[in-house]
Scaffold this motif. Sequence first.
Motif, PDB file in Angstrom:
ATOM      1  N   UNK A 151     -29.275  21.859  96.923  1.00  0.00           N
ATOM      2  CA  UNK A 151     -28.547  21.822  95.653  1.00  0.00           C
ATOM      3  C   UNK A 151     -27.817  20.481  95.506  1.00  0.00           C
ATOM      4  N   UNK A 152     -27.215  20.001  96.590  1.00  0.00           N
ATOM      5  CA  UNK A 152     -26.481  18.727  96.541  1.00  0.00           C
ATOM      6  C   UNK A 152     -27.410  17.575  96.196  1.00  0.00           C
ATOM      7  N   UNK A 153     -28.565  17.495  96.845  1.00  0.00           N
ATOM      8  CA  UNK A 153     -29.499  16.416  96.544  1.00  0.00           C
ATOM      9  C   UNK A 153     -30.049  16.545  95.130  1.00  0.00           C
ATOM     10  N   UNK A 154     -30.280  17.768  94.691  1.00  0.00           N
ATOM     11  CA  UNK A 154     -30.741  18.007  93.322  1.00  0.00           C
ATOM     12  C   UNK A 154     -29.728  17.424  92.334  1.00  0.00           C
ATOM     13  N   UNK A 155     -28.451  17.716  92.565  1.00  0.00           N
ATOM     14  CA  UNK A 155     -27.390  17.233  91.674  1.00  0.00           C
ATOM     15  C   UNK A 155     -27.257  15.705  91.736  1.00  0.00           C
ATOM     16  N   UNK A 156     -27.396  15.121  92.914  1.00  0.00           N
ATOM     17  CA  UNK A 156     -27.340  13.662  93.035  1.00  0.00           C
ATOM     18  C   UNK A 156     -28.468  13.007  92.245  1.00  0.00           C
ATOM     19  N   UNK A 157     -29.660  13.553  92.350  1.00  0.00           N
ATOM     20  CA  UNK A 157     -30.793  12.997  91.617  1.00  0.00           C
ATOM     21  C   UNK A 157     -30.554  13.114  90.116  1.00  0.00           C
ATOM     22  N   UNK A 158     -30.033  14.253  89.671  1.00  0.00           N
ATOM     23  CA  UNK A 158     -29.765  14.423  88.241  1.00  0.00           C
ATOM     24  C   UNK A 158     -28.677  13.472  87.755  1.00  0.00           C
ATOM     25  N   UNK A 159     -27.639  13.270  88.550  1.00  0.00           N
ATOM     26  CA  UNK A 159     -26.585  12.327  88.171  1.00  0.00           C
ATOM     27  C   UNK A 159     -27.122  10.909  88.047  1.00  0.00           C
ATOM     28  N   UNK A 160     -28.151  10.602  88.818  1.00  0.00           N
ATOM     29  CA  UNK A 160     -28.750   9.268  88.781  1.00  0.00           C
ATOM     30  C   UNK A 160     -29.803   9.153  87.680  1.00  0.00           C
ATOM     31  N   UNK A 161     -29.982  10.202  86.899  1.00  0.00           N
ATOM     32  CA  UNK A 161     -30.926  10.149  85.787  1.00  0.00           C
ATOM     33  C   UNK A 161     -32.351  10.482  86.163  1.00  0.00           C
ATOM     34  N   UNK A 162     -32.555  11.016  87.334  1.00  0.00           N
ATOM     35  CA  UNK A 162     -33.893  11.417  87.771  1.00  0.00           C
ATOM     36  C   UNK A 162     -34.018  12.929  87.662  1.00  0.00           C
ATOM     37  N   UNK A 163     -35.228  13.419  87.719  1.00  0.00           N
ATOM     38  CA  UNK A 163     -35.463  14.861  87.684  1.00  0.00           C
ATOM     39  C   UNK A 163     -34.982  15.474  89.000  1.00  0.00           C
ATOM     40  N   UNK A 164     -34.211  16.529  88.916  1.00  0.00           N
ATOM     41  CA  UNK A 164     -33.684  17.177  90.112  1.00  0.00           C
ATOM     42  C   UNK A 164     -34.770  17.715  91.014  1.00  0.00           C
ATOM     43  N   UNK A 165     -35.858  18.175  90.422  1.00  0.00           N
ATOM     44  CA  UNK A 165     -36.952  18.740  91.213  1.00  0.00           C
ATOM     45  C   UNK A 165     -37.555  17.705  92.161  1.00  0.00           C
ATOM     46  N   UNK A 166     -37.413  16.420  91.819  1.00  0.00           N
ATOM     47  CA  UNK A 166     -37.945  15.355  92.677  1.00  0.00           C
ATOM     48  C   UNK A 166     -37.282  15.364  94.050  1.00  0.00           C
ATOM     49  N   UNK A 167     -36.087  15.914  94.145  1.00  0.00           N
ATOM     50  CA  UNK A 167     -35.374  15.907  95.422  1.00  0.00           C
ATOM     51  C   UNK A 167     -35.974  16.856  96.445  1.00  0.00           C
ATOM     52  N   UNK A 168     -36.797  17.802  96.020  1.00  0.00           N
ATOM     53  CA  UNK A 168     -37.354  18.761  96.978  1.00  0.00           C
ATOM     54  C   UNK A 168     -38.842  18.547  97.230  1.00  0.00           C
ATOM     55  N   UNK A 169     -39.416  17.500  96.648  1.00  0.00           N
ATOM     56  CA  UNK A 169     -40.835  17.198  96.857  1.00  0.00           C
ATOM     57  C   UNK A 169     -40.947  16.149  97.966  1.00  0.00           C
TER      58      UNK A 169
END
Length: 122
Positions: free
Chosen positions: A29-47
Amino acid sequence: MDYYENLLGLFAGGTAMMIALIVAIIYMVAWWKLFEKAGEAGIASIIPIYNTVVLARIVYGSGWFALLLLLPGIGAVYVPITTFLLMRRFDRSVLFSFLAIWIPFLVLVPAFGDDLYLGPIR
């Protein structure tokens, strides 16, 4: 007596597994939120693999920096530097960024805090 010892061992192992699962979910969840804050898709954090490319794009501005991990021995230097720079990109102090290298759960602070992404390094 063996039955109770086995039961206790099963309970202890199950408890450790549940704690590990909870910690893994919190980190996802933390990495998902970091990716979203950076303007990237959150799902990218788990691939797998793709998340490294996106993280390089977040920190360095180009996903090509992820290719450095293919060079032998570079990962030992690349990962701490990227962690440090990631925390700096979320406007964290130098001390906090340095500590985040050694204390991995500090990545939770900018993820769940109100930190803003400053953009990649120029």
